[in-house]
Design a protein around this motif. Structure first.
Motif, PDB file in Angstrom:
ATOM      1  N   VAL B 197       0.852  -1.189   0.000  1.00 16.24           N
ATOM      2  CA  VAL B 197       0.000   0.000   0.000  1.00 16.24           C
ATOM      3  C   VAL B 197       0.889   1.241   0.000  1.00 16.24           C
ATOM      4  N   PRO B 198       0.700   2.121  -0.962  1.00  9.47           N
ATOM      5  CA  PRO B 198       1.551   3.322  -1.002  1.00  9.47           C
ATOM      6  C   PRO B 198       1.301   4.212   0.206  1.00  9.47           C
ATOM      7  N   SER B 199       2.365   4.861   0.632  1.00  6.96           N
ATOM      8  CA  SER B 199       2.211   5.716   1.813  1.00  6.96           C
ATOM      9  C   SER B 199       1.505   7.028   1.463  1.00  6.96           C
ATOM     10  N   PHE B 200       1.730   7.504   0.249  1.00  6.74           N
ATOM     11  CA  PHE B 200       1.066   8.739  -0.173  1.00  6.74           C
ATOM     12  C   PHE B 200       0.506   8.498  -1.563  1.00  6.74           C
ATOM     13  N   SER B 201      -0.687   8.996  -1.801  1.00  3.86           N
ATOM     14  CA  SER B 201      -1.147   8.940  -3.181  1.00  3.86           C
ATOM     15  C   SER B 201      -2.212   9.994  -3.420  1.00  3.86           C
ATOM     16  N   ALA B 202      -2.357  10.328  -4.695  1.00  3.56           N
ATOM     17  CA  ALA B 202      -3.378  11.292  -5.092  1.00  3.56           C
ATOM     18  C   ALA B 202      -4.024  10.757  -6.345  1.00  3.56           C
ATOM     19  N   GLU B 203      -5.314  11.014  -6.462  1.00  2.00           N
ATOM     20  CA  GLU B 203      -6.053  10.377  -7.545  1.00  2.00           C
ATOM     21  C   GLU B 203      -6.981  11.374  -8.210  1.00  2.00           C
ATOM     22  N   LEU B 219      -1.812  16.387 -16.100  1.00  4.61           N
ATOM     23  CA  LEU B 219      -2.558  15.902 -14.939  1.00  4.61           C
ATOM     24  C   LEU B 219      -1.599  15.325 -13.902  1.00  4.61           C
ATOM     25  N   ALA B 220      -0.550  14.642 -14.397  1.00  2.00           N
ATOM     26  CA  ALA B 220       0.441  14.074 -13.467  1.00  2.00           C
ATOM     27  C   ALA B 220       1.096  15.191 -12.665  1.00  2.00           C
ATOM     28  N   ARG B 221       1.281  16.339 -13.309  1.00  2.00           N
ATOM     29  CA  ARG B 221       1.885  17.464 -12.607  1.00  2.00           C
ATOM     30  C   ARG B 221       0.947  17.981 -11.509  1.00  2.00           C
ATOM     31  N   HIS B 222      -0.345  18.016 -11.824  1.00  2.00           N
ATOM     32  CA  HIS B 222      -1.317  18.427 -10.807  1.00  2.00           C
ATOM     33  C   HIS B 222      -1.302  17.460  -9.637  1.00  2.00           C
ATOM     34  N   LEU B 223      -1.284  16.162  -9.980  1.00  2.60           N
ATOM     35  CA  LEU B 223      -1.277  15.146  -8.923  1.00  2.60           C
ATOM     36  C   LEU B 223      -0.009  15.263  -8.087  1.00  2.60           C
ATOM     37  N   SER B 224       1.119  15.570  -8.763  1.00  5.07           N
ATOM     38  CA  SER B 224       2.380  15.735  -8.024  1.00  5.07           C
ATOM     39  C   SER B 224       2.230  16.843  -6.997  1.00  5.07           C
ATOM     40  N   GLY B 225       1.501  17.897  -7.384  1.00  3.74           N
ATOM     41  CA  GLY B 225       1.275  18.986  -6.450  1.00  3.74           C
ATOM     42  C   GLY B 225       0.518  18.513  -5.219  1.00  3.74           C
ATOM     43  N   ASP B 226      -0.491  17.641  -5.445  1.00  6.28           N
ATOM     44  CA  ASP B 226      -1.257  17.122  -4.312  1.00  6.28           C
ATOM     45  C   ASP B 226      -0.392  16.242  -3.420  1.00  6.28           C
ATOM     46  N   VAL B 227       0.399  15.368  -4.078  1.00  8.03           N
ATOM     47  CA  VAL B 227       1.250  14.454  -3.305  1.00  8.03           C
ATOM     48  C   VAL B 227       2.285  15.254  -2.527  1.00  8.03           C
ATOM     49  N   ARG B 228       2.751  16.294  -3.161  1.00  7.32           N
ATOM     50  CA  ARG B 228       3.795  17.111  -2.555  1.00  7.32           C
ATOM     51  C   ARG B 228       3.360  17.655  -1.206  1.00  7.32           C
ATOM     52  N   LEU B 229       2.083  18.072  -1.151  1.00  6.16           N
ATOM     53  CA  LEU B 229       1.593  18.646   0.099  1.00  6.16           C
ATOM     54  C   LEU B 229       1.707  17.639   1.232  1.00  6.16           C
ATOM     55  N   SER B 230       1.260  16.384   0.962  1.00  2.85           N
ATOM     56  CA  SER B 230       1.304  15.415   2.055  1.00  2.85           C
ATOM     57  C   SER B 230       2.735  14.993   2.348  1.00  2.85           C
ATOM     58  N   LEU B 231       3.590  14.967   1.303  1.00  3.00           N
ATOM     59  CA  LEU B 231       5.002  14.642   1.553  1.00  3.00           C
ATOM     60  C   LEU B 231       5.632  15.694   2.451  1.00  3.00           C
ATOM     61  N   GLU B 232       5.328  16.942   2.140  1.00  6.31           N
ATOM     62  CA  GLU B 232       5.916  18.028   2.911  1.00  6.31           C
ATOM     63  C   GLU B 232       5.463  17.983   4.361  1.00  6.31           C
ATOM     64  N   ARG B 233       4.188  17.627   4.536  1.00  6.59           N
ATOM     65  CA  ARG B 233       3.649  17.605   5.885  1.00  6.59           C
ATOM     66  C   ARG B 233       4.383  16.565   6.732  1.00  6.59           C
ATOM     67  N   LEU B 263      12.533  13.277  -3.485  1.00  8.76           N
ATOM     68  CA  LEU B 263      11.948  14.401  -4.214  1.00  8.76           C
ATOM     69  C   LEU B 263      10.650  14.821  -3.561  1.00  8.76           C
ATOM     70  N   ASN B 264      10.392  16.116  -3.488  1.00 10.75           N
ATOM     71  CA  ASN B 264       9.025  16.540  -3.190  1.00 10.75           C
ATOM     72  C   ASN B 264       8.661  17.758  -4.029  1.00 10.75           C
ATOM     73  N   ASP B 265       9.286  17.874  -5.161  1.00 11.72           N
ATOM     74  CA  ASP B 265       9.037  19.014  -6.017  1.00 11.72           C
ATOM     75  C   ASP B 265       8.152  18.571  -7.184  1.00 11.72           C
TER      76      ASP B 265
END
Lengths: 317, 471
Positions: B197-203, B219-233, B263-265
């Motif tokens: 199970v992935p630790s972080f994901s966005a869909e 769209l992958a770039r948008h999703l990266s933005g969502d994932v980034r938030l939880s990674l940063e947290r 990476l979290n960018d």
């Protein structure tokens, strides 16, 4: 009077264009006209980046290379036969060591990237880390890319040139592939100049081919000197520092003669060598077969051309 | 040939599993018999399991014909349990799959009711009531135990529910009661999901399917933005990313991309997939488009936030990592390698290359052991030493001339021998010893030759090899 000034302006701009096409430093007049910026600023950075060169420490070679190895742009090094690849690889590695050492002296360790077409490293052998280390390279900062096709290798080289971290990028290819023609080499050259990275194209077992490189050097093997003993004499029959026979094939200066160098890994620099010191029988054979110079003319001033000089007729057959 | 599976129509005609194919043909001449291909069945089931990823990340395979989905905490995202079952069944029907689905509080109960019962959603308090009328085979018992139970008259699960436990265990083994408890929800039954199970994901679920590669990347770039938030947290950076693409016809594509540094960018995560998509371009058949895209972080590491300083000196590891990522995404992780030195006497073991997976490791200064790099090693080495024909003046002396790649070389000078014995703790004791010579031919080429086996002691006709070339 005004007309004359316009003409002069046109000529200057034409000259500048030609100089840019030829990647040449601007001749004095144009440079003086160009540096007189209306705002009064000199374009310091541009000028500095254009003149970045690395002196090799061997006067005849540095004269031909107009000061040394260009540190932003492409230089081609080729050898004629696969069995000479060792010598050419040695010369390329020595240049990479010099580039890496120059950056290290400035305080940051930069990696050397060696991109090798798979076929090339199968035919002439893989780079060997302990050997590179004793050759003077920092192998902690040596990255190697082995890639199947020339096209992919070109892609890797182009990507690497846009990343400003490498001390030198070596692109090793075999022969004269059609997909590295004039336009591709021009593209790489421009990339290398923009990125400020020296790109050394190492053409293994390749023919002479027009390219956009600043210089093209052909490397032939040369007999090494002997090992020096502590008392200054030479150890008879030993194999000393690696030696190279450099033929300058493309340069703006007139390449007069063959240049013989040796690489001292300990000092990390080249030294010129006198070829007649070493024992190379084929040199004797050549001199035996060559045409004897005529006796000096009695009734004319000396300085006439020596007979027996070969012009570029090699491809006539 | 025997029948192993039947469709509804064939069951209605009265055919049974295990029946001979000839007999079945006699009963029903229009029978269409297909040879069983269990590998293809399994592949199809795994494809369906991938597709079920849209409902929950915890999907487990169950034998040859079933899937367990752990929907704990997922049902409300799909409008409740009933709506979820209806959605699964209607979508599978559109894909041409006849399926049955049951939601209950235990895996055993769902299994039993899906195969032998009629309900869709079973509340926990109804478990025993639903279970009682089902045959004992619904308990996932071995065939002989089920047959034995039937023989003694215990035909329904209801007969077992309130029977004394000790005699049952004595007679039928502990598995029966375990299965019974699992079906009632008294004993826990962990499911083992197929994929971690992935630790972080966005869909993102799309109303209009996507086909163009640029749109997917956007769209992958948008999703990266969502994932980034939880990674940063969490103060982490991803090392392994996965982009999951579910096509409208249920086919699932997974594209993985490695990062050389955490990476979290968002832009750099998206850049990884740009190269990856280029590389897998031909395998990725967009068909009528993708309806669900999900970006997951499969592996992450601690990433301390770094502040840029005013000195203007760029951090070197960042562009190098970007370069490494681009290369690995396109040509695979083995493409870029760094030089390694090992403490070994054998030259081919002493130096080599290892794939560069972690840029941080190479940027840290780690001085190479001087002892591991003896002097007089060649610049290039052949992976396999090449056999040459050499002649030497004396059998254990330096070569005078040798024939390599159909060319004769006359040796002008030679240095050696450097004797390197085999490493008996790895190669065994009868591995031949090598005598290495540095030779220079008459034109100045320098080679590294060795003679395999010691003359007189190990062999009478030693062979010669070229192992490398010097500068």
């Amino acid at each position: 009077m005004a007309e004359k000034a316009v003409q002069r302006e046109t000529v200057l701009s034409l000259r500048e264009t030609i100089a840019q096409i030829e990647n040449r430093r601007l001749p004095g007049v144009v440079r003086a006209a160009k540096t007189a910026d209306p705002a009064g600023f000199r374009r310091q950075g541009e000028e500095a980046s254009r003149n970045k060169i690395l002196p090799l420490g061997v006067p005849p070679l540095d004269d031909v290379l107009e000061g040394g190895l260009p540190l932003a742009g492409m230089t081609e090094i080729r050898n004629a036969e696969t069995r000479d690849a060792g010598a050419a690889a040695g010369f390329v590695t020595a240049l990479a060591v010099l580039c890496q050492w120059r950056k290290k002296e400035k305080g940051h360790l930069a990696p050397v990237l060696w991109i090798s077409q798979g076929l090339a490293s199968r035919e002439a052998g893989l780079p060997y880390a302990p050997g590179l280390k004793s050759y003077g390279l920092d192998i902690e900062r040596f990255l190697f890319v082995s890639i199947r096709t020339v096209k992919e290798a070109l892609w890797v080289a182009e990507t690497a040139l846009s990343v400003p971290v490498f001390a030198a990028v070596v692109l090793e290819i075999r022969g004269n592939p059609a997909c590295l023609a004039l336009s591709e080499s021009r593209r790489l050259h421009v990339r290398a100049r923009a990125g400020g990275v020296p790109l050394l194209v190492f053409r293994q077992a390749g023919e002479e081919e027009a390219s956009s490189a600043f210089f093209r050097l052909q490397i032939k093997p040369a007999s090494a000197g002997e090992r020096p003993l502590p008392d200054g004499s030479m150890l008879c029959g030993s194999i000393g520092h690696p030696a190279f026979h450099v033929l300058v094939e493309k340069s703006r200066a007139y390449a007069s003669a063959d240049i013989f160098l040796e690489w001292n890994a300990h000092d990390r620099r080249f030294y010129p060598i006198e070829q007649h010191q070493s024992v190379a029988p084929q040199v004797d054979e050549q001199s035996a077969n060559s045409v004897d110079p005529f006796s000096a003319p009695v009734d004319r001033s000396s300085g006439a051309d020596q007979v027996g000089r070969l012009l570029a007729f090699a491809r006539a057959s | 040939m025997r029948l192993v599976a039947l469709d509804t129509l064939a069951e209605r005609v009265g055919l049974k599993r295990g029946q001979g194919a000839a007999e079945a043909r006699a009963m029903c001449p229009s029978l269409d018999v297909i040879i069983e291909d269990s590998a293809a069945d399994l592949a199809f089931l795994e494809g369906l399991a991938d597709w079920c990823d849209r409902y929950t990340p915890l999907v487990a395979l169950d034998g040859k014909d079933g899937l367990f989905l752990d929907i704990t905490g997922c049902a409300h995202l799909h409008g409740g349990e009933k709506a979820l079952v209806d959605d699964v069944l209607s979508r599978l029907f559109l894909l041409g799959v006849e399926a049955r689905a049951v939601i209950s509080s235990s895996a055993g109960l769902s299994w039993a009711v899906a195969r032998y019962g009629e309900a869709a959603v079973i509340a926990p308090e109804d478990a025993e009531r639903v279970l009682a009328p089902l045959p004992v085979a619904a308990l996932r018992l071995p065939a002989e135990t089920a047959a034995l139970l039937e023989r003694v008259g215990l035909k329904e699960i209801g007969d077992l529910l309130y029977a004394p436990r000790a005699p049952l265990t004595r007679r039928f083994g502990s598995l029966l009661l375990l299965r019974l408890d699992q079906a009632r929800g008294h004993a826990d039954e962990p499911l083992s999901p197929r994929l971690p199970v992935p630790s972080f994901s966005a869909e993102r679920r799309l109303a209009e399917p996507l086909q163009e590669e640029e749109h997917i990347l956007e769209l992958a770039r948008h999703l990266s933005g969502d994932v980034r938030l939880s990674l940063e947290r969490h103060g982490e950076g991803g090392r392994l990313f996965e982009l999951l693409l579910i096509r409208v016809d249920g086919r699932v594509f997974r594209i993985q991309a490695h990062a050389a540094v955490p990476l979290n960018d968002a832009d750099r995560i998206a850049a990884l997939f740009r190269e990856r998509l280029q590389a897998v371009h031909d395998d990725l058949d967009a068909g009528y488009g993708y309806e669900i895209l999900r970006l997951s972080v499969l592996r992450s590491e601690r990433l301390d936030p770094a502040q840029e300083d005013f000195s203007g000196v760029p951090d070197e590891s960042q562009p190098l990592a970007t370069f490494a990522d681009k290369l690995c995404a396109r040509f695979g992780p083995d493409c870029l390698s760094f030089a390694t030195v090992a403490e070994s006497h054998l030259p081919e073991r002493a130096g080599g290359f290892a794939p560069l997976t972690d840029v941080a490791a190479i940027m840290e200064s780690r001085p190479v052991d001087e002892k591991a790099c003896p002097e007089n090693r060649p610049l290039r080495i052949f992976t396999h030493p090449e056999l040459v024909e050499a002649t030497a003046e004396v059998p254990d002396g330096a070569p005078r001339s040798f024939n390599w790649r159909k060319t004769q070389y006359r040796v002008a000078r030679a240095e050696g021998p450097e004797r390197i014995a085999a490493e008996w703790w790895i190669d065994g004791e009868d591995h031949p010893t090598r005598d290495y010579f540095r030779v220079e031919d008459q034109e100045g080429r320098r080679f590294w030759l060795f003679r395999e086996s010691l003359y007189g002691r190990e062999t009478s006709s030693p062979r010669w090899f070229v192992h490398g070339v010097f500068a």
